[in-house]
Design a protein around this motif. Structure first.
Motif, PDB file in Angstrom:
ATOM      1  N   HIS A  24     -13.773   8.372 -30.733  1.00 24.43           N
ATOM      2  CA  HIS A  24     -13.090   9.664 -30.742  1.00 24.43           C
ATOM      3  C   HIS A  24     -13.927  10.806 -30.161  1.00 24.43           C
ATOM      4  O   HIS A  24     -13.352  11.770 -29.648  1.00 24.43           O
ATOM      5  CB  HIS A  24     -12.673  10.025 -32.166  1.00 24.43           C
ATOM      6  CG  HIS A  24     -11.511   9.227 -32.663  1.00 24.43           C
ATOM      7  ND1 HIS A  24     -10.241   9.363 -32.156  1.00 24.43           N
ATOM      8  CD2 HIS A  24     -11.435   8.255 -33.607  1.00 24.43           C
ATOM      9  CE1 HIS A  24      -9.420   8.527 -32.780  1.00 24.43           C
ATOM     10  NE2 HIS A  24     -10.116   7.845 -33.663  1.00 24.43           N
ATOM     11  N   THR A  27     -13.151  11.663 -26.345  1.00 30.95           N
ATOM     12  CA  THR A  27     -11.862  12.310 -26.110  1.00 30.95           C
ATOM     13  C   THR A  27     -11.794  13.677 -26.784  1.00 30.95           C
ATOM     14  O   THR A  27     -11.143  14.595 -26.270  1.00 30.95           O
ATOM     15  CB  THR A  27     -10.718  11.419 -26.619  1.00 30.95           C
ATOM     16  OG1 THR A  27     -10.967  11.061 -27.978  1.00 30.95           O
ATOM     17  CG2 THR A  27     -10.602  10.155 -25.804  1.00 30.95           C
ATOM     18  N   TYR A  28     -12.462  13.836 -27.915  1.00 27.07           N
ATOM     19  CA  TYR A  28     -12.433  15.114 -28.624  1.00 27.07           C
ATOM     20  C   TYR A  28     -13.194  16.182 -27.848  1.00 27.07           C
ATOM     21  O   TYR A  28     -12.688  17.287 -27.628  1.00 27.07           O
ATOM     22  CB  TYR A  28     -13.046  14.947 -30.017  1.00 27.07           C
ATOM     23  CG  TYR A  28     -12.997  16.198 -30.865  1.00 27.07           C
ATOM     24  CD1 TYR A  28     -11.781  16.712 -31.312  1.00 27.07           C
ATOM     25  CD2 TYR A  28     -14.163  16.866 -31.235  1.00 27.07           C
ATOM     26  CE1 TYR A  28     -11.727  17.856 -32.099  1.00 27.07           C
ATOM     27  CE2 TYR A  28     -14.117  18.007 -32.020  1.00 27.07           C
ATOM     28  CZ  TYR A  28     -12.900  18.499 -32.456  1.00 27.07           C
ATOM     29  OH  TYR A  28     -12.857  19.634 -33.230  1.00 27.07           O
ATOM     30  N   GLY A  31     -11.466  16.339 -24.195  1.00 29.08           N
ATOM     31  CA  GLY A  31     -10.086  16.784 -24.197  1.00 29.08           C
ATOM     32  C   GLY A  31      -9.853  18.069 -24.978  1.00 29.08           C
ATOM     33  O   GLY A  31      -9.225  19.002 -24.482  1.00 29.08           O
ATOM     34  N   LEU A  37     -16.209  14.951 -18.568  1.00 35.23           N
ATOM     35  CA  LEU A  37     -16.247  13.554 -18.998  1.00 35.23           C
ATOM     36  C   LEU A  37     -17.609  12.914 -18.728  1.00 35.23           C
ATOM     37  O   LEU A  37     -18.175  12.247 -19.585  1.00 35.23           O
ATOM     38  CB  LEU A  37     -15.143  12.772 -18.282  1.00 35.23           C
ATOM     39  CG  LEU A  37     -15.058  11.284 -18.620  1.00 35.23           C
ATOM     40  CD1 LEU A  37     -14.675  11.090 -20.079  1.00 35.23           C
ATOM     41  CD2 LEU A  37     -14.041  10.592 -17.712  1.00 35.23           C
ATOM     42  N   LEU A 232      -9.107   4.482 -25.947  1.00 34.93           N
ATOM     43  CA  LEU A 232      -8.127   5.565 -25.900  1.00 34.93           C
ATOM     44  C   LEU A 232      -7.783   5.962 -24.471  1.00 34.93           C
ATOM     45  O   LEU A 232      -6.635   6.323 -24.184  1.00 34.93           O
ATOM     46  CB  LEU A 232      -8.652   6.772 -26.683  1.00 34.93           C
ATOM     47  CG  LEU A 232      -8.832   6.545 -28.191  1.00 34.93           C
ATOM     48  CD1 LEU A 232      -9.316   7.824 -28.870  1.00 34.93           C
ATOM     49  CD2 LEU A 232      -7.541   6.060 -28.829  1.00 34.93           C
ATOM     50  N   PHE A 233      -8.765   5.905 -23.583  1.00 39.04           N
ATOM     51  CA  PHE A 233      -8.491   6.181 -22.169  1.00 39.04           C
ATOM     52  C   PHE A 233      -7.554   5.113 -21.589  1.00 39.04           C
ATOM     53  O   PHE A 233      -6.622   5.422 -20.845  1.00 39.04           O
ATOM     54  CB  PHE A 233      -9.791   6.224 -21.369  1.00 39.04           C
ATOM     55  CG  PHE A 233     -10.726   7.316 -21.777  1.00 39.04           C
ATOM     56  CD1 PHE A 233     -10.485   8.636 -21.442  1.00 39.04           C
ATOM     57  CD2 PHE A 233     -11.861   7.032 -22.518  1.00 39.04           C
ATOM     58  CE1 PHE A 233     -11.349   9.652 -21.811  1.00 39.04           C
ATOM     59  CE2 PHE A 233     -12.744   8.036 -22.900  1.00 39.04           C
ATOM     60  CZ  PHE A 233     -12.482   9.348 -22.546  1.00 39.04           C
ATOM     61  N   ARG A 236      -3.939   5.477 -22.928  1.00 41.20           N
ATOM     62  CA  ARG A 236      -3.245   6.644 -22.379  1.00 41.20           C
ATOM     63  C   ARG A 236      -2.942   6.492 -20.902  1.00 41.20           C
ATOM     64  O   ARG A 236      -1.804   6.757 -20.466  1.00 41.20           O
ATOM     65  CB  ARG A 236      -4.085   7.909 -22.595  1.00 41.20           C
ATOM     66  CG  ARG A 236      -3.408   9.186 -22.085  1.00 41.20           C
ATOM     67  CD  ARG A 236      -4.307  10.384 -22.270  1.00 41.20           C
ATOM     68  NE  ARG A 236      -5.519  10.279 -21.457  1.00 41.20           N
ATOM     69  CZ  ARG A 236      -6.563  11.111 -21.560  1.00 41.20           C
ATOM     70  NH1 ARG A 236      -6.529  12.095 -22.452  1.00 41.20           N
ATOM     71  NH2 ARG A 236      -7.618  10.951 -20.797  1.00 41.20           N
ATOM     72  N   PRO A 242       0.165   6.915 -25.038  1.00 43.00           N
ATOM     73  CA  PRO A 242      -0.781   7.597 -25.930  1.00 43.00           C
ATOM     74  C   PRO A 242      -0.228   7.809 -27.322  1.00 43.00           C
ATOM     75  O   PRO A 242      -0.978   7.875 -28.296  1.00 43.00           O
ATOM     76  CB  PRO A 242      -1.026   8.929 -25.218  1.00 43.00           C
ATOM     77  CG  PRO A 242       0.185   9.132 -24.349  1.00 43.00           C
ATOM     78  CD  PRO A 242       0.585   7.767 -23.909  1.00 43.00           C
ATOM     79  N   SER A 245      -1.403   5.125 -29.729  1.00 38.74           N
ATOM     80  CA  SER A 245      -2.842   4.858 -29.854  1.00 38.74           C
ATOM     81  C   SER A 245      -3.215   4.461 -31.271  1.00 38.74           C
ATOM     82  O   SER A 245      -3.944   3.480 -31.492  1.00 38.74           O
ATOM     83  CB  SER A 245      -3.633   6.101 -29.434  1.00 38.74           C
ATOM     84  OG  SER A 245      -3.457   6.382 -28.071  1.00 38.74           O
ATOM     85  N   PRO A 365      -9.390  11.273 -16.253  1.00 40.70           N
ATOM     86  CA  PRO A 365      -8.543  11.197 -17.455  1.00 40.70           C
ATOM     87  C   PRO A 365      -7.290  12.045 -17.317  1.00 40.70           C
ATOM     88  O   PRO A 365      -7.345  13.204 -16.915  1.00 40.70           O
ATOM     89  CB  PRO A 365      -9.454  11.747 -18.567  1.00 40.70           C
ATOM     90  CG  PRO A 365     -10.837  11.529 -18.062  1.00 40.70           C
ATOM     91  CD  PRO A 365     -10.763  11.704 -16.580  1.00 40.70           C
TER      92      PRO A 365
END
Length: 409
Positions: A24, A27-28, A31, A37, A232-233, A236, A242, A245, A365
Motif C-alpha cells: 500500500h 500507491t498511497y 497516488g 513513482l 495493485l498496479f 488496476r 481496481p 482490488s 500508473p
C-alpha cells in the motif's frame, strides 16, 4: 486463552506491518500524496537496504537477552506503533515528504525486526517438530488474518472522502492489536524452552546445512515480494478492475490461511522441505498464465489469486520450521533468524526496484496502454523464473541434506 493461541496472536499485527505496508505504501504515496513513482520505488529500496544490515546484530542482542525480553518487546512495540501511525499521517509535503517516508519506514522496519526475530526465535524453542508445525500454523494463520485486514482496510479508507481520519483510526486499531499480541506472548504463551549457549552473530554461517538453505529461501522470497509490490498496479492497469482490488487480495490471503492446515499435514507426512517444494510448483503453475491476462479477465485472475494464495501458505509456514530443525540445541536461535530475516528484507528491497524497472519499460500508473506488457511480464513471468531457480536450489539441498531431520527423502 490457550498457550498456542497466545503465541500466535502477535503474528496478526506483525503481518499487518510487513507485506501490506509494502503493497500500500507505493500507491498511497504516489497516488494520494503525489510522490513520483520512481522516487517512491528508490525510497522503498533504500530504506529496506539500510534496515537489512542490522538484523544479524539484533539477533545477537536478542540471544543475549533470552529470558529477559519484556522490556525489549514493549519498547519495540511502542516504536512500531508510532512509526506505523506516522507512515499514514504524514504532516509534511513536497521534498520533506521523501525524508519523512524514509524515517517512518526505517522506524517500522527496525521495530518490526526487534519483535519478529525474537518471535521467530521463541517459536523455534517450543518443542519437537510436531509442536513447531502446530505453533507455526497458529502464527501464520493469525498473520494471514492480519494481512487480509491490512490488505482490504487501507484500500477502502483511501477510496473514501476522509482519508486522513480513516487512517488515524486504522493506526489506533493496529496499536491496540499490537499491545494485545505482545502481552499475550509474554504472559500467556508457551514457554521458551532453553536458550543454548551464547554465540557470535556470525557463528550460524559455520553451519553448512544453514548456509545451503539460504539461497533457495532468498530466491523464493524475491519471487513472492515482486508480485506483492506490483499487485495493485497490475489489478488496476492490466486487469482494469481496481474496484475489486480488496476482493482479489482477500481471496489470495484467505486461500493461504485455509491452506495452512493442509501444508502442515503434508509436511508431517512427506517432510517439510518436500512439502515446500510442492508449494513452489503450485505457485509457478498459478502465475504462469497471469502474464497473458488482459483487461476484463476477472474470473481468470481470481483463480490465479486462489491458487497462488494456497502456495503462499507453504512459503509462510514451512521455511521457518525447516530452519528450526537445523539449529543445534546448543546454539541460540535468534542469531540464525537475524540472518534469515535479513535475506527476507533484502528480497523486499530488491522488489522495490521493480518500480523503476516498470518506469524504464514505459509503464505509467493509471495511463491506459502505457507499458502494459512490461507490467504483466514483471508481475508474473519474472517471479516464475526466480521461483524455478529457488526450486532447483532446494532440490539440491534436499539431496545434499537427505540424512538431516526435515530433509528426509
Amino acid at each position: 486463552m490457550k498457550p498456542a493461541l497466545a503465541y500466535g496472536l502477535l503474528g496478526l499485527p506483525l503481518a499487518m506491518a510487513a507485506l501490506p505496508v509494502y503493497v500500500h505504501a507505493p500507491t498511497y504515496y504516489a497516488g494520494q500524496l503525489g510522490m513520483a513513482l520512481s522516487t517512491t520505488g528508490w525510497v522503498l529500496f533504500g530504506a529496506r537496504l539500510i534496515d537489512t544490515v542490522q538484523d544479524p546484530w539484533l539477533g545477537y542482542l536478542i540471544d543475549r537477552r533470552a529470558g529477559r525480553l519484556s522490556g525489549w518487546m514493549l519498547c519495540a512495540g511502542l516504536l512500531l506503533a508510532i512509526s506505523f501511525a506516522g507512515l499514514w499521517l504524514a504532516p509534511v509535503q513536497g521534498s520533506a515528504l521523501i525524508m519523512w517516508l524514509v524515517v517512518m519506514l526505517i522506524g517500522i522496519y527496525t521495530a518490526h525486526s526487534m519483535l519478529n526475530i525474537a518471535y521467530l526465535a521463541w517459536g523455534a524453542r517450543l518443542g519437537d517438530q510436531a509442536v513447531l508445525l502446530h505453533a507455526a500454523a497458529w502464527r501464520e494463520g493469525a498473520g494471514l488474518i492480519g494481512v487480509v485486514l491490512a490488505s482490504i482496510v487501507p484500500g477502502y479508507l483511501m477510496a473514501g472522502q476522509q482519508v486522513e481520519q480513516g487512517m488515524a483510526w486504522y493506526a489506533l486499531a493496529f496499536a491496540l492489536l499490537l499491545a494485545l499480541g505482545i502481552v499475550a506472548l509474554l504472559y500467556r504463551s508457551l514457554p521458551w524452552l532453553g536458550g543454548g549457549e551464547k554465540q557470535s552473530w556470525r557463528e550460524p554461517l559455520a553451519n553448512l546445512a544453514f548456509r545451503r538453505l539460504l539461497l533457495p529461501y532468498f530466491l523464493n522470497a524475491v519471487s513472492v515480494a515482486i508480485p506483492a509490490t506490483l499487485a495493485l498496479f497490475y489489478i488496476r492497469d492490466r486487469i482494469a478492475a481496481p474496484q475489486l482490488s480488496g476482493a482479489f487480495l482477500a481471496a489470495y490471503f484467505v486461500a493461504a490461511a485455509l491452506g495452512l492446515p493442509l501444508w502442515v499435514r503434508l509436511a508431517k507426512k512427506i517432510g517439510t522441505a518436500k512439502a515446500w517444494r510442492l508449494g513452489m510448483i503450485l505457485a509457478v503453475l498459478a502465475f504462469a498464465g497471469a502474464a497473458l491476462l488482459s483487461a476484463g479477465d476477472v474470473a481468470a485472475y481470481a483463480v490465479v489469486c486462489i491458487l497462488a494464495g494456497l502456495a503462499l501458505g507453504a512459503d509462510l509456514a514451512l521455511p521457518p520450521v525447516l530452519l528450526a530443525g537445523l539449529i543445534s540445541p546448543l546454539h541460540s536461535p535468534a542469531s540464525y533468524y537475524g540472518i534469515w530475516t535479513l535475506l527476507g528484507k533484502l528480497a523486499l528491497a530488491l522488489s522495490g526496484l521493480a518500480l523503476p524497472l516498470l518506469a524504464w519499460g514505459g509503464y505509467q500508473p493509471g495511463v491506459a496502454g502505457q507499458g502494459g506488457l512490461s507490467l504483466a511480464l514483471t508481475y508474473a513471468a519474472l517471479p516464475c523464473a526466480i521461483k524455478l531457480l529457488a526450486m532447483w536450489r532446494l532440490n539440491l539441498v534436499i539431496r545434499q541434506q537427505a540424512t538431516l531431520k526435515g530433509f528426509a527423502p
